[in-house]
Write an enzyme that holds these catalytic residues in place. Structure first.
Site, PDB file in Angstrom:
ATOM      1  NE  ARG A  16     -15.279 -15.141 -30.550  1.00  0.00           N
ATOM      2  CZ  ARG A  16     -14.525 -14.983 -31.754  1.00  0.00           C
ATOM      3  NH1 ARG A  16     -15.065 -14.276 -32.667  1.00  0.00           N
ATOM      4  NH2 ARG A  16     -13.444 -15.508 -31.648  1.00  0.00           N
ATOM      5  NE  ARG A 316      -1.441   2.958  -3.764  1.00  0.00           N
ATOM      6  CZ  ARG A 316      -2.166   3.526  -2.677  1.00  0.00           C
ATOM      7  NH1 ARG A 316      -1.713   3.191  -1.536  1.00  0.00           N
ATOM      8  NH2 ARG A 316      -3.124   3.959  -2.840  1.00  0.00           N
ATOM      9  NE  ARG A 423      12.067   4.661  23.061  1.00  0.00           N
ATOM     10  CZ  ARG A 423      12.909   4.777  22.425  1.00  0.00           C
ATOM     11  NH1 ARG A 423      13.899   4.884  23.151  1.00  0.00           N
ATOM     12  NH2 ARG A 423      13.196   5.282  21.224  1.00  0.00           N
TER      13      ARG A 423
END
Ligand code: UD1
Ligand code: MG
Length: 450
Positions: A16, A316, A423
Site C-alpha cells: 500500500r 551540507r 584582472r
C-alpha cells in the site's frame, strides 16, 4: 537481569506504500522506520538482534546494520504469517537463553520504557503490549480473565460479536521467554481465516500449559503502524511535534515551531534561536547560543556556539562552522571547516575547504572544487580578505593575512600577507557612452521619418 534478544519483523514490502522500496526503509524525522524501532530497542542492550526480511531485501538488512552493527538477518522466503516469520529467527538465536522481544519494523514510535516494562512482566513467561483502540477495526483483540491477564488473542476475522466489541487491542509486540517461544512455535496451526501461522495464538497455547500471559498497556499513538503514505505523514507529524516541544523545553526558542522540521538525532544547545521555516536533516549539532535565521536547510553539520546561519543558508554534510562565525544568505557550505569568527555572508559556495579564523569571504566567492573527475581542497588561512566574485580553483592555498582583489581567478597558491589580483586592464573612454546614445537616437529618428 535476564539476557534480551530482539526479533524485528520486516518481511513485508508494504504494497500500500506503492513504492519500489521496502516499507521499513521509508523515513520519518530523517530516519528509517526500521531505524526508529532499532534505536528504541538498542537502549535495552540486547545481546542478540535479528531482523526478519523477505528475499532480496539486502537493503533492509544493511539499514539495520547501520544502526545496530551486531544485528543478524533471517530470511522469510514465503509470507506465511507472523508466527512463521518469528520461527525463521530460531536458527540465528540458537544457544540464546533469556527474554525474546518481538517487534514490528513498521511501528516506529515504540518507546524503550514500554519494552522494558514488557520484558519485566514477561519474566519466565510471556507478556503482550496492548492499547485501547479508538477504532479497533483490523486489530487482534485481547481477551482477558478476571485478573486482567490475557487469556487469548483473537484476530478480528476470528472474533465472535462479543469479542469484536472489545477495544483492548494487540500491538503485536510481545516479550516471551526463549525456551517457551521455541517450545510453542512448532505447535501453531494455520487453520484460520487467513490460513497463516498467527504468532498471537501462542498466548492460548501458553495458557493451556498453565502459563498466564501478562499485559502491558501503552497509548495507541505509540504503537501506530505505517501501511500507506498518509499514515507515514501522520507519524512524521507526531514526531515533529514531539521534537519541537522537547527542544523548546530544553532551552531553544522556536519562533514558529510548526514550521521547523527536526531529525531524530538533531542536537540543539541552550539559548539557540531558530527562526521560521528551517529544516534539519540528519546529523546536525548546534552549540549554545547559535542563531538559525529563516529558510535555512541544514544537514550533517556542526555549528559551534554563537554562530549565525542564514537566512536562506544551506549547510551540507561535513560543514563545520566555528564559534561566532557568520554564514549568510544564499551561501552553501559543504565538507568545509569555517574558522572562528569568519564571515561568509553572501551568495557563496564553499566546498572541500578550510577557512581560517576571522577571514572574510566576499560576496559571490566560489571554491572550484571539482574538475569534472575529482574533488580538490582549498585552504584559506586566518585573517584573509577574499574580494567579491573570486573563483578559487582547487587545489589551492591562500596564506594567512593575504588579500585577494575582487573578481580574481586564483589558480596558484597565494603566500601569506600577499595581494593576489587577476584582472584585465580597465579601459576608460571619456564621453563614449554619450556619443553612442546620440548616434543611436539619430538613426532611430531617421528610420521613423521614412
Ligand atoms: C498483527 C497481529 C494483530 C495485531 C496487529 C497490530 C497477528 C496474527 N496479528 O495483525 O493481532 O493487532 O498486527 O498491527 O500477528 N510479517 C512478516 N511475515 C509474515 C507476516 C507478517 O514479516 O509472514 C510482518 C509484517 O511485515 C508486519 C508484521 O509482521 O510488520 C505484522 O503483520 P501484518 O500482516 O500486518 O499483521 P496484522 O494482520 O496487521
Ligand atoms: Mg498490520
Amino acid at each position: 537481569m535476564t539476557d534480551i534478544a530482539i526479533i524485528v519483523l520486516a518481511a513485508g514490502m508494504g504494497t500500500r506504500m506503492k513504492s519500489a522500496m521496502p516499507k521499513v526503509l521509508h523515513r520519518v524525522a530523517g530516519r528509517s522506520l526500521l531505524g526508529h524501532v532499532l534505536h528504541a530497542a538498542r537502549k535495552l542492550k540486547p545481546s542478540q538482534a535479528v531482523v526478519v526480511v523477505g528475499p532480496e531485501m539486502q537493503s533492509v538488512f544493511r539499514e539495520a546494520q547501520s544502526v545496530f552493527p551486531a544485528v543478524r538477518q533471517a530470511i522469510q522466503a514465503e509470507r506465511l504469517g507472523t508466527g512463521h516469520a518469528v520461527s525463521m529467527a530460531r536458527q540465528v538465536l540458537e544457544g540464546f537463553s533469556g527474554t525474546v522481544i518481538i517487534l514490528y519494523g513498521d511501528v516506529p514510535l515504540i518507546r524503550t520504557e514500554s519494552l522494558e516494562q514488557l520484558a519485566g512482566l514477561a519474566g519466565k513467561g510471556v507478556a503482550v503490549l496492548g492499547f485501547e483502540a479508538a477504532n479497533p477495526h483490523g486489530y487482534g483483540r485481547l481477551i482477558q480473565d478476571a485478573a486482567g491477564d490475557v487469556l487469548r488473542i483473537r484476530e478480528e476475522l476470528e472474533t465472535n460479536p462479543e469479542e469484536r466489541s472489545v477495544r483492548l487491542c494487540n500491538s503485536g509486540i510481545i516479550a516471551i521467554d526463549s525456551a517457551l517461544l521455541w517450545a510453542l512455535l512448532p505447535r501453531l496451526g494455520n487453520t484460520n481465516a487467513k490460513g497463516e501461522y498467527y504468532l498471537t495464538d501462542i498466548v492460548e497455547l501458553a495458557a493451556s500449559s498453565g502459563i498466564t500471559c501478562r499485559l502491558a498497556v501503552c497509548p495507541e499513538a505509540e504503537v501506530a503502524g505505517v501501511n500507506d503514505r498518509e499514515q507515514l505523514s501522520g507519524i512524521e507529524a507526531t514526531l515533529q511535534q514531539f521534537y519541537r516541544s522537547r527542544h523548546m523545553l530544553n532551552g531553544a526558542t522556536l519562533v514558529a515551531p510548526e514550521t521547523v522540521f527536526f531529525s531524530a538525532d538533531t542536537h540543539v544547545g541552550r539559548d539557540v534561536v531558530i527562526e521560521p521555516n528551517v529544516v534539519f536533516g540528519p546529523g546536525v549539532v548546534l552549540g549554545d547560543g547559535v542563531h538559525i535565521l529563516a529558510f535555512s536547510h541544514i544537514e550533517g553539520a556542526q555549528v559551534a556556539s554563537g554562530a549565525r546561519i542564514g537566512p536562506y543558508a544551506r549547510l551540507r554534510p561535513g560543514a563545520e562552522i566555528g564559534e561566532d562565525a557568520h554564514i549568510g544568505n544564499f551561501v552553501e557550505i559543504k565538507k568545509s571547516a569555517i574558522g572562528q569568527g569568519a564571515k561568509v555572508n553572501h551568495l557563496t559556495y564553499i566546498g572541500d575547504a578550510r577557512v581560517g579564523a576571522l577571514t572574510n569571504i566576499g560576496a559571490g566567492t566560489i571554491t572550484c572544487n571539482y574538475d569534472g573527475f575529482d574533488k580538490h581542497l582549498t585552504v584559506i588561512g586566518e585573517n584573509v580578505f577574499v574580494g567579491s566574485n573570486t573563483a578559487l580553483v582547487a587545489p589551492v592555498t591562500v596564506g594567512d593575512g593575504a588579500s585577494i582583489g575582487a573578481g580574481s581567478v586564483i589558480t596558484r597558491n597565494v603566500p601569506a600577507d600577499a595581494l593576489a589580483i587577476t584582472r584585465a586592464e580597465l579601459e576608460l573612454r571619456e564621453g563614449w557612452a554619450k556619443r553612442y546614445r546620440e548616434m543611436k537616437a539619430v538613426r532611430k529618428a531617421a528610420r521613423k521619418s521614412k
